[in-house]
Design a protein around this motif. Structure first.
Motif, PDB file in Angstrom:
ATOM      1  N   ARG A   1      -4.232  -0.828   7.536  1.00 39.35           N
ATOM      2  CA  ARG A   1      -3.085  -1.482   6.911  1.00 39.35           C
ATOM      3  C   ARG A   1      -3.494  -2.248   5.664  1.00 39.35           C
ATOM      4  NH1 ARG A   1       1.730  -1.093   5.190  1.00 39.35           N
ATOM      5  NH2 ARG A   1       3.045  -2.959   5.381  1.00 39.35           N
ATOM      6  N   LEU A   2      -4.622  -2.974   5.747  1.00 42.87           N
ATOM      7  CA  LEU A   2      -5.112  -3.694   4.572  1.00 42.87           C
ATOM      8  C   LEU A   2      -5.497  -2.714   3.467  1.00 42.87           C
ATOM      9  CD1 LEU A   2      -7.279  -6.508   6.221  1.00 42.87           C
ATOM     10  CD2 LEU A   2      -4.978  -6.701   5.246  1.00 42.87           C
ATOM     11  N   ALA A   3      -6.112  -1.598   3.886  1.00 45.21           N
ATOM     12  CA  ALA A   3      -6.461  -0.577   2.887  1.00 45.21           C
ATOM     13  C   ALA A   3      -5.203   0.019   2.267  1.00 45.21           C
ATOM     14  CB  ALA A   3      -7.296   0.527   3.542  1.00 45.21           C
ATOM     15  N   GLN A   4      -4.175   0.208   3.099  1.00 44.58           N
ATOM     16  CA  GLN A   4      -2.910   0.742   2.586  1.00 44.58           C
ATOM     17  C   GLN A   4      -2.294  -0.209   1.571  1.00 44.58           C
ATOM     18  OE1 GLN A   4       0.221   1.066   5.494  1.00 44.58           O
ATOM     19  NE2 GLN A   4       1.173   2.791   4.444  1.00 44.58           N
ATOM     20  N   LEU A   5      -2.333  -1.499   1.892  1.00 43.86           N
ATOM     21  CA  LEU A   5      -1.802  -2.491   0.954  1.00 43.86           C
ATOM     22  C   LEU A   5      -2.597  -2.486  -0.345  1.00 43.86           C
ATOM     23  CD1 LEU A   5      -1.156  -5.451   3.433  1.00 43.86           C
ATOM     24  CD2 LEU A   5       0.559  -3.955   2.376  1.00 43.86           C
ATOM     25  N   GLU A   6      -3.938  -2.338  -0.196  1.00 40.49           N
ATOM     26  CA  GLU A   6      -4.765  -2.294  -1.391  1.00 40.49           C
ATOM     27  C   GLU A   6      -4.504  -1.020  -2.186  1.00 40.49           C
ATOM     28  OE1 GLU A   6      -7.705  -3.391  -4.221  1.00 40.49           O
ATOM     29  OE2 GLU A   6      -6.423  -4.477  -2.807  1.00 40.49           O
ATOM     30  N   ILE A   7      -4.317   0.082  -1.450  1.00 44.84           N
ATOM     31  CA  ILE A   7      -4.003   1.347  -2.129  1.00 44.84           C
ATOM     32  C   ILE A   7      -2.682   1.241  -2.873  1.00 44.84           C
ATOM     33  CG2 ILE A   7      -3.342   3.750  -1.700  1.00 44.84           C
ATOM     34  CD1 ILE A   7      -5.431   3.763   0.549  1.00 44.84           C
TER      35      ILE A   7
END
Length: 823
Positions: A380-386
């Motif tokens: 989820r954090l990676a998705q937000l960063e993406i």
């Protein structure tokens, strides 16, 4: 009393004893096998009466004894035979039957029968019970053995043999030897322990329940559970040693597999960050079975109140979770699937994804929910960063191209009553690549950030600014700002009047700005951005600061690009044709050669001029395809003309990409060799711009071509950017003055001066001059007065199919200058 009387009395007594005997007795004639007499007990046993017996043969009531009648008197009677007997009504019973002679000659035989049906049935039942027991032991895997300590006998079940890898008969009859052979079946490490346990049980009555490892004859090892005890007589005398065994090998394998599966499941849950759980609605508790969920929720207990679990869910997400849970309770068939945040402790945050199913009781009421939760925090954090990276430029923090397109898609709503006009400004930083190579990428990124700040600072607060990549930025003006987009773009230029400080050095940065308007130029995002790109590209080409898109100045129309996609097929299908335009010597009016020109006879569009497709393919690999095609067509045409007696060289245009190709010289040599030609069949026309990309490599290639005998032309002289220094080094034979100067020289003194000076320069360098654009007799005469060598243009001839050169010569009466070409 005499002997006769005594015999009679004895016979009478025998007869009476025979008649009143309690067991069935029958006398049979040994010769005939027929019954001679039978007592009352026989009547009752077999159902025959009186004289009926005389018709009964031994074989009628018993099988297997008839063969022994003849020999019954030869040997003393043996033990009785257990044989089936048939009654008069056909029913049978089991009996112990004995045949014995009753007279010396052996003429008569007495059959004594004792009914043993009950005993035989008992034996049958016992046999069946033993079979069932053996089958049950085989199915259950339980075997047993009994060692009779007083009588020194032993009994082993078939399953007991199997459990220890033995066959019936493998064990000695004596108990000590049997125990030694039994212990010998075990793994060596277990033998001493097993022998001691058996001996303690037999000697001291110590029972045992243990596991032994058994080595089977096939080399495999089995795990056998062994339980044994001793039974004593009432007086305490040891009686029997009883032992039962069960092969646990498969169970242990399953248990080990289950244990490993649990370990693997735990590891998998840890790696996948997944945990399983159940909710008991009646108890109001949640039961978590994995360490992963304990970590996420911060509980050490497996079972916690549901209310306490809810307290760890982020308060903004709890309504979503409760709503999903309530929906499943109301409709048990509904699948529970929800994502939410968990706050186990202040400062900690996890993202969870949960899926579950509801289990119901017999009445259909929801009683439990069984599911799993997956820790998706990193994802989820990676998705937000993406998402952040997907819509923002990492260097400047501005919107990126994706975000810009999304903004334009949302803003360009032509049919909406709230729509306002837009102006898209594309801002291109000049010479940024040079600066990047000089300063390095780190400093270049700092410069880009400074440029973005200047742009954003020079525009109104509501203007959307984006970086498209490289050194290109965009700004979207809307409403009133769009109406005066060009003045605002010029005002933006003032932001770049002050130099930029980078790595301790001041740099003057200039920009080019292209503008496209919506709806004036385009009504969708893709078209608007394309036209803004065309505008900034043209601004950079012509060297202006600000340029508004002009449809008439757009060489990149989609229709033209469609032509590019059809070009390779056009060559294959023969749509690309060879045209030519003659060159004439002004002094003698003789034809000196022709320029090979390309034309595209399109099946749908008709004749397509080179200006519409050649610029498109010049920057692609298709230029090699076109040049190869034109060279082949030119050589073929020279060959055809030569067979008609015409030896006229054709000059073919060669692009800068062709000139830098290492295959140009060998391909030309191979082509001419194939047709039996020589270098004087062809001339090669190049532009001044051919030297811009790699001057030294281009000069070397020209030198190689010249050394092979090819005549070299500089085409469109005066329009390029090459220096006169390069001109002195180029092995060129002919300079062709661009038609733009030739056609204006009668009205424009500066054009006339350029034409005259070019002719003089060329002659001083030993070169021939051809004037393109000779469109009238007046231009012809002026060129003759300037001392120009050759003319090419509409006054001489318009371009025509190369195959028609002979007819043109005949119609004009022009002669061909003698050429050195031969065939």
């Amino acid at each position: 009393m005499d002997d006769g009387t005594s015999r009679d009395e004895a016979r009478a007594q025998e007869t009476k004893a025979f008649a009143h005997a309690g067991m069935p007795l029958m006398i049979f004639d040994a010769a005939t096998g027929r019954c001679v007499a039978a007592n009352a007990a026989a009547d009752r046993a077999y159902g025959y009466r009186g004289d009926e017996w005389r018709a009964v043969a031994l074989s009628d009531i018993c099988d297997g004894l008839g063969a022994r009648l003849s020999g019954a008197g030869a040997a003393p009677p043996g033990p009785p035979d257990i044989v089936a007997q048939r009654r008069r009504d056909g029913s049978c019973f089991w009996a112990a039957a004995t045949l014995a002679p009753i007279d010396v000659p052996g003429r008569h035989v007495l059959l004594c029968v004792q009914d043993v049906t009950q005993q035989q049935d008992m034996l049958t039942d016992l046999s069946v019970m033993r079979e069932h027991c053996a089958l049950a032991q085989e199915l259950s895997g339980v075997g047993h053995c009994v060692l009779e300590l007083r009588r020194k006998r032993q009994t082993w079940s078939a399953q007991q043999y199997r459990n220890f890898g033995l066959q019936v008969g493998d064990l000695p009859d004596d108990l000590a030897g049997a125990i030694d052979a039994w212990v010998g079946c075990l793994r060596e490490a277990d033998r001493a322990r097993a022998a001691a346990a058996i001996r303690a049980c037999i000697d001291a009555g110590t029972p045992f329940d243990t596991e032994w490892r058994v080595s089977w004859p096939d080399g495999s090892e089995r795990i056998v559970r062994v339980e044994a005890t001793r039974k004593d007589e009432p007086d305490g005398t040891p009686s029997v040693f009883v032992c039962a065994s069960l092969d646990l090998t498969e169970r242990r394998h399953v248990e080990e597999s289950l244990r490993q599966t649990r370990i693997d499941l735990s590891a998998t849950q840890r790696i996948a960050r997944v945990g399983t759980w159940t909710v008991d609605f009646a108890k109001g508790t949640a039961y978590m079975t994995s360490d992963e969920l304990h970590k996420v929720f911060g509980f050490s207990e497996c079972e916690v109140p549901l209310a306490l679990l809810n307290a760890r869910i982020h308060p903004d997400d709890l309504p979503l979770v409760e709503a999903a849970r309530a929906a499943c309770l109301a409709n048990p068939g509904t699948r529970y699937h929800v994502q939410f945040r968990v706050v186990p402790r202040p400062g900690e945050l996890y993202y969870l994804e949960s899926q579950a199913e509801v289990q119901t009781d017999a009445a259909g009421k929801a009683v439990r929910m069984v599911g799993y939760s997956r820790d998706i925090t990193e994802a989820r954090l990676a998705q937000l960063e993406i998402q952040r990276l997907a819509y923002h430029d990492e260097v400047t923090g501005l919107m990126n191209q994706v975000a810009l397109r999304r903004h334009l898609d949302q803003s360009i709503a032509i049919d909406s009553p709230d729509f306002v006009p837009l102006a898209l400004l594309l801002i291109d930083v000049a010479r940024f690549e040079d600066i990047c190579l000089t300063l390095g990428h780190g400093n270049a990124d700092g410069l880009l950030k400074a440029v973005s700040e200047r742009i954003a600072g020079a525009l109104d607060a509501g203007v959307q600014v984006a970086r498209l990549g490289g050194s290109q930025f965009a700004a979207v003006l809307s409403g009133a700002c769009a109406y005066d987009s060009k003045p605002r773009a010029r005002a933006l230029l003032h932001a770049f009047e002050q130099p930029f400080q980078v790595a301790g050095v001041q740099y003057d940065i200039s920009v080019h700005i292209g503008i496209a308007l919506c709806p004036g130029h385009a009504t969708d995002t893709a078209a608007l951005m394309r036209k803004a790109h065309v505008a900034v590209f043209r601004a950079r080409q012509i060297g202006t600061d600000v340029l508004v898109y002009d449809p008439g100045d757009d060489p990149y129309h989609p229709d033209r690009l469609a032509l590019l996609g059809e070009f390779r097929k056009a060559i294959h299908d023969g749509q690309i044709e060879l045209y030519c335009q003659p060159k004439v010597e002004i002094r003698t009016n003789e034809v000196t050669g022709v320029e090979a020109l390309v034309r595209w006879r399109h099946p749908r569009l008709g004749m397509v001029q080179p200006a519409l497709f050649v610029p498109l393919i010049e920057d692609t690999e298709l230029i090699h395809v076109l040049t190869r095609h034109m060279l082949q067509a030119a050589v073929r045409q020279y060959f055809a003309w030569a067979r008609e007696g015409l030896r006229i060289p054709l000059a073919v245009n060669v692009s800068p990409r062709n000139l830098l190709s290492p295959d140009l010289v060998p391909n030309l040599e191979a082509l001419l060799h194939t047709w039996g030609g020589s270098a004087d069949w062809l001339g090669l026309e190049i532009t001044e711009s051919s030297l811009i990309t790699d001057p030294e490599a281009s000069l070397a290639e020209l030198a190689a071509l010249s050394s092979k005998g090819f005549r070299l032309f500089i085409d469109d002289f005066g329009t390029g950017y090459s220096s006169l220094g390069y001109l002195t080094r180029m092995p060129v034979d002919v300079i062709k003055i661009d038609h733009g100067f030739t056609m204006r020289m009668l009205e424009d003194p500066r054009a006339a001066a350029i034409v005259k000076s070019t002719i003089e320069l060329a002659h001083n360098l030993g070169m021939t001059v051809v004037a393109e654009g000779t469109a009238s007799a007046e231009i012809w005469d002026a060129l003759a007065a300037y001392g120009c060598d050759e003319a090419q243009g509409f006054y001489v001839a318009e371009p025509f199919p190369a195959a028609g050169l002979g007819a043109w010569l005949e119609s004009t009466g022009r002669r061909v200058r003698e050429a050195a070409g031969a065939i």
